[in-house]
Design a protein around this motif. Structure first.
Motif, PDB file in Angstrom:
ATOM      1  N   SER A 177      -2.956  -1.794  -3.193  1.00  0.00           N
ATOM      2  CA  SER A 177      -2.898  -2.470  -4.491  1.00  0.00           C
ATOM      3  C   SER A 177      -3.917  -3.603  -4.535  1.00  0.00           C
ATOM      4  O   SER A 177      -4.207  -4.256  -3.520  1.00  0.00           O
ATOM      5  CB  SER A 177      -1.494  -3.031  -4.723  1.00  0.00           C
ATOM      6  N   THR A 178      -4.460  -3.853  -5.722  1.00  0.00           N
ATOM      7  CA  THR A 178      -5.364  -5.003  -5.920  1.00  0.00           C
ATOM      8  C   THR A 178      -4.667  -6.147  -6.658  1.00  0.00           C
ATOM      9  O   THR A 178      -5.283  -7.182  -6.907  1.00  0.00           O
ATOM     10  CB  THR A 178      -6.611  -4.564  -6.720  1.00  0.00           C
ATOM     11  N   LYS A 179      -3.412  -5.947  -6.994  1.00  0.00           N
ATOM     12  CA  LYS A 179      -2.678  -6.984  -7.712  1.00  0.00           C
ATOM     13  C   LYS A 179      -2.208  -8.099  -6.783  1.00  0.00           C
ATOM     14  O   LYS A 179      -1.959  -9.222  -7.210  1.00  0.00           O
ATOM     15  CB  LYS A 179      -1.478  -6.368  -8.421  1.00  0.00           C
ATOM     16  N   LEU A 180      -2.079  -7.788  -5.512  1.00  0.00           N
ATOM     17  CA  LEU A 180      -1.611  -8.762  -4.533  1.00  0.00           C
ATOM     18  C   LEU A 180      -2.430  -8.600  -3.267  1.00  0.00           C
ATOM     19  O   LEU A 180      -2.615  -7.492  -2.776  1.00  0.00           O
ATOM     20  CB  LEU A 180      -0.121  -8.532  -4.245  1.00  0.00           C
ATOM     21  N   ASP A 181      -2.935  -9.710  -2.738  1.00  0.00           N
ATOM     22  CA  ASP A 181      -3.766  -9.660  -1.535  1.00  0.00           C
ATOM     23  C   ASP A 181      -3.202 -10.632  -0.514  1.00  0.00           C
ATOM     24  O   ASP A 181      -3.502 -11.835  -0.536  1.00  0.00           O
ATOM     25  CB  ASP A 181      -5.218 -10.008  -1.882  1.00  0.00           C
ATOM     26  N   SER A 223       0.860  -1.191   0.000  1.00  0.00           N
ATOM     27  CA  SER A 223       0.000   0.000   0.000  1.00  0.00           C
ATOM     28  C   SER A 223       0.887   1.230   0.000  1.00  0.00           C
ATOM     29  O   SER A 223       2.075   1.160   0.344  1.00  0.00           O
ATOM     30  CB  SER A 223      -0.905   0.028   1.232  1.00  0.00           C
TER      31      SER A 223
END
Length: 458
Positions: A435-439, A101
């Motif tokens: 980010s929404t690429k990695l959770d 983030s």
């Protein structure tokens, strides 16, 4: 002077709410344009302001420039130069446990500001907070003091000529107008005045849970130690006390002087009065008058002690000669409240500890002045508290817009001047952009990796 009606105050508030909601004031270009417009207005109205200050306070054009106009122009120049950098979102670090983030602080205007100004520096102390409101992107309602009606009229004329009322406007009146204004949920109230009225303002703002900036006052001490340069100390103390006839919130309110140098210091202060104002001070063009008959009567009651210098008064002309009261005791009436006039009570000490103990035994002052060597000055600063301070001078810290100005405790809360004025009308909004690429699943129940979380956080 006609007071603004309750009906008109309600209309003003509604119009400013609507205009602020339009988002127009948030544009940096808009704010810079308005700051430049205010600067042009001040320069255009300088002669009218000088005339009004003379009529209300017998303030010379030279003193008006030094203590009112020039401070505003310098403040405006500083904001115009720095606003873009102040308003730019600020990147800050992000803890490992909430990555990936990004974190930033965004600076957004609070909304509508209410600025309630005093009478002692009626032009400067009305418009200086306004500079912060404009920089921050706020709308503003200005409430000048009715005790300086000529200046209040000029401010209203100037503001109405250069700004739309839905953005910046002036409300005239006394306590009744204040009470009407307090009914509305202003986002920030900026008040300059006495601690007593400051409490009323704070209670009113509490009803709306809105921010307050309180620039108050108190009994600002001036310490002169035995190693001070007495000639310089005498001149600078005298200057600090006669400015605006002592009606200055940061004026040296009382003198604490080492007993070994008291006689010589008082002689230097007395000499400085006459060097600056002449032998017939009542005829000087550089010495002000007391604002109202009521203020005159309040000050008159103090002139009954051991008068070392001065003491002459003219009730009709609202004139009080610069006065030194010697051999004052801490229990005397003059030591119980802020003087706000050209009267200097003198107490002596034998050890610096006595002076420090006396200061610490009273409310925290807006300013503190110390005359002496740097080593003992550091001790005084370390062992006392005040809104601001000067070493070997008086008043001049207020002229540096790179320094925060404000009180502490009974002398006020919140700060302004320079960037602090911008921040006074600003909300610092913390924002995390994830980010929404990695959770990463660490934060979710059933907390399979709780041990790892503890290690990271710990």
């Amino acid at each position: 002077m006609e007071e603004t009606s309750a009906k008109d105050i309600a209309k003003i508030y509604k119009k400013q709410r609507t205009f602020f909601a339009s988002q127009e004031t948030k544009s940096i270009d808009f704010r810079l344009q308005q700051l430049k417009k205010l600067k042009e207005a001040i320069l255009q109205y300088e002669n009218k302001v000088n005339e009004a200050l003379w009529r209300d306070l017998h303030k010379s054009k030279e003193e008006a420039f030094l203590t009112e106009t020039s401070l505003l122009i310098e403040e405006l120049n500083y904001h115009i130069k720095n606003l873009k950098s102040w308003a730019k979102p600020k990147k800050v670090g992000t803890p490992l446990q909430i990555k990936p983030s990004r974190s930033k602080i965004y600076f957004e205007p609070l909304g509508i500001g209410l600025i309630i100004a005093p009478w002692n520096y009626p032009f400067q102390l009305t418009l200086n907070p306004l500079i912060g409101a404009i920089s921050a992107g706020c709308c503003a309602v200005l409430k000048p003091s009715p005790d300086t009606p000529n200046v209040a009229r000029v401010i209203e004329e100037m503001i109405s000529e250069h700004f739309s009322s839905e953005y910046i406007t002036v409300v005239q009146g006394g306590k009744e107008a204040n009470q009407e204004l307090f009914k509305f949920a202003f986002d920030v109230t900026f008040f300059t005045g006495s601690p007593g009225v400051g409490k009323i303002v704070m209670k009113a703002a509490a009803e709306h849970l809105s921010r307050v900036v309180l620039e108050l006052g108190g009994k600002s001490p001036c310490i002169v130690n035995k190693d001070a340069n007495l000639k310089i100390a005498g001149k600078r103390i005298a200057w600090g006390k006669i400015m605006n006839a002592g009606q200055t919130c940061i004026a040296p309110d009382y003198l604490l002087v080492h007993k070994e140098v008291k006689k010589d210091l008082l002689a230097e202060i007395s000499k400085a009065f006459e060097e600056m104002l002449g032998g017939n001070i009542a005829n000087s063009n550089y010495y002000g008058r007391i604002v109202t008959p009521a203020a005159m009567n309040r000050l008159k009651k103090y002139l009954n002690g051991d008068i070392y210098y001065g003491g002459k008064i003219d009730l009709e002309k609202k004139y009080i000669e610069p006065t030194i009261l010697n051999n004052i005791d801490s229990e005397d009436e003059i030591m119980q409240e802020e003087i706000f006039g050209p009267i200097l009570p003198v107490m002596e000490f034998g050890e610096l500890t006595e002076a420090i103990s006396y200061i610490n035994g009273n409310e925290k002052p807006l300013a503190l002045y110390y005359f002496g060597k740097d080593k003992t000055a550091k001790r005084v600063l370390r062992e006392t508290s005040s809104g601001g301070a000067c070493i070997n001078d008086t008043l001049i810290h207020v002229a540096n817009h790179k320094l925060p100005f404000g009180g502490v405790g009974n002398s006020g809360m919140g700060k302004y001047h320079g960037k602090e004025s911008y921040l006074a009308f600003t909300h610092e909004r913390g924002v995390v952009n994830s980010s929404t690429k990695l959770d990463i699943p660490l934060k979710y129940p059933p907390y399979k990796f709780f041990g790892l979380i503890k290690k990271i956080v710990g």
